[in-house]
Design a protein around this motif. Structure first.
Motif, PDB file in Angstrom:
ATOM      1  N   GLN A   1      -7.590  -0.929  -4.154  1.00 52.52           N
ATOM      2  CA  GLN A   1      -8.585  -0.258  -3.313  1.00 52.52           C
ATOM      3  C   GLN A   1      -8.066   1.135  -3.008  1.00 52.52           C
ATOM      4  O   GLN A   1      -6.979   1.290  -2.458  1.00 52.52           O
TER       5      GLN A   1
ATOM      6  N   GLU B   1      -8.733   4.595  -0.988  1.00 49.40           N
ATOM      7  CA  GLU B   1      -9.457   5.146   0.155  1.00 49.40           C
ATOM      8  C   GLU B   1      -9.040   6.603   0.337  1.00 49.40           C
ATOM      9  O   GLU B   1      -7.857   6.893   0.503  1.00 49.40           O
TER      10      GLU B   1
ATOM     11  N   ARG C   1      -4.965  -5.456  -3.655  1.00 48.01           N
ATOM     12  CA  ARG C   1      -5.786  -6.582  -3.224  1.00 48.01           C
ATOM     13  C   ARG C   1      -5.241  -7.873  -3.844  1.00 48.01           C
ATOM     14  O   ARG C   1      -4.575  -7.836  -4.876  1.00 48.01           O
TER      15      ARG C   1
ATOM     16  N   SER D   1      -6.715  -6.200  -7.973  1.00 50.47           N
ATOM     17  CA  SER D   1      -7.389  -4.906  -8.070  1.00 50.47           C
ATOM     18  C   SER D   1      -6.754  -3.960  -7.049  1.00 50.47           C
ATOM     19  O   SER D   1      -5.929  -4.365  -6.227  1.00 50.47           O
TER      20      SER D   1
ATOM     21  N   GLU E   1       0.839  -1.194   0.000  1.00 46.65           N
ATOM     22  CA  GLU E   1       0.000   0.000   0.000  1.00 46.65           C
ATOM     23  C   GLU E   1       0.871   1.240   0.000  1.00 46.65           C
ATOM     24  O   GLU E   1       2.032   1.204   0.409  1.00 46.65           O
TER      25      GLU E   1
ATOM     26  N   LEU F   1     -14.408   5.377  -1.079  1.00 50.16           N
ATOM     27  CA  LEU F   1     -13.763   4.074  -1.228  1.00 50.16           C
ATOM     28  C   LEU F   1     -14.117   3.544  -2.615  1.00 50.16           C
ATOM     29  O   LEU F   1     -15.298   3.508  -2.974  1.00 50.16           O
ATOM     30  N   THR F   2     -13.103   3.163  -3.369  1.00 48.92           N
ATOM     31  CA  THR F   2     -13.286   2.613  -4.715  1.00 48.92           C
ATOM     32  C   THR F   2     -12.379   1.409  -4.881  1.00 48.92           C
ATOM     33  O   THR F   2     -11.218   1.457  -4.481  1.00 48.92           O
ATOM     34  N   ILE F   3     -12.905   0.359  -5.480  1.00 53.67           N
ATOM     35  CA  ILE F   3     -12.092  -0.791  -5.871  1.00 53.67           C
ATOM     36  C   ILE F   3     -12.144  -0.850  -7.388  1.00 53.67           C
ATOM     37  O   ILE F   3     -13.217  -0.858  -7.981  1.00 53.67           O
TER      38      ILE F   3
END
Length: 173
Positions: A66, A68, A60, A64, A38, A110-112
């Protein structure tokens, strides 16, 4: 009798130590859906605004990303579009991905995702090597060119952080 109490205390202490070590070891290895990779980038206030914060991208296990966002000084009822752009924040780079908007009540988003707007695959490694920036817009109406907050990502992380407006704003990717 004293010796028996001492042995019991010694066993109890040993058992507690073993449990503590096992618990810590399990917590550090259980990453759930994440790989442990991250990176966090600062989001600077746009001209005339006092909205600062950060965006954290987490890799992930399914490859993918994530994203935030946490942004300060947002107002309840506000919905602030969030975009990934090409080029540093000081440039007027092309919009390449729409992320979920920042909720004014919480200051969070929050987007994935694993593709850009043109359906090009996009991984955590791609992000680290990306020539881009993040822009949080005031709204998607009359003030769509106004940038509340933004920052550089990828290879631009140390570039100029002057936030400019967004004249190419379009949700047609």
């Amino acid at each position: 009798m004293l010796q028996l109490k001492f042995r019991f205390f010694k066993y109890l202490l040993s058992a507690g130590l073993v449990l503590a070590v096992v618990s810590c070891d399990e917590d550090s290895q259980d990453l759930g859906d994440f790989t442990g990779n991250e990176i966090t980038y600062q989001l600077f206030a746009g001209s005339g605004y006092n909205n600062e914060g950060y965006i954290t991208f987490k890799e992930r296990k399914d490859k993918s990303i994530q994203a935030e966002v946490t942004l300060s000084n947002t107002q309840a009822g506000g919905i602030h579009p969030l975009h990934l752009h090409r080029e540093p924040i000081a440039a007027d780079g092309d919009l390449v991905a729409l992320l979920n908007p920042v909720d004014g009540k919480t200051g969070k988003s929050l987007t994935i995702f694993n593709v850009l707007g043109d359906e090009t695959a996009f991984t955590y490694t791609d992000l680290l090597n990306f020539n881009g920036s993040i822009k949080v817009h005031l709204d998607d109406g009359l003030n769509k060119d106004e940038v509340l907050s933004g920052g550089n990502v990828g290879i631009n992380k140390m570039s100029d952080t002057n936030v400019v407006s967004c004249s190419d704003f379009s949700t047609d990717l």
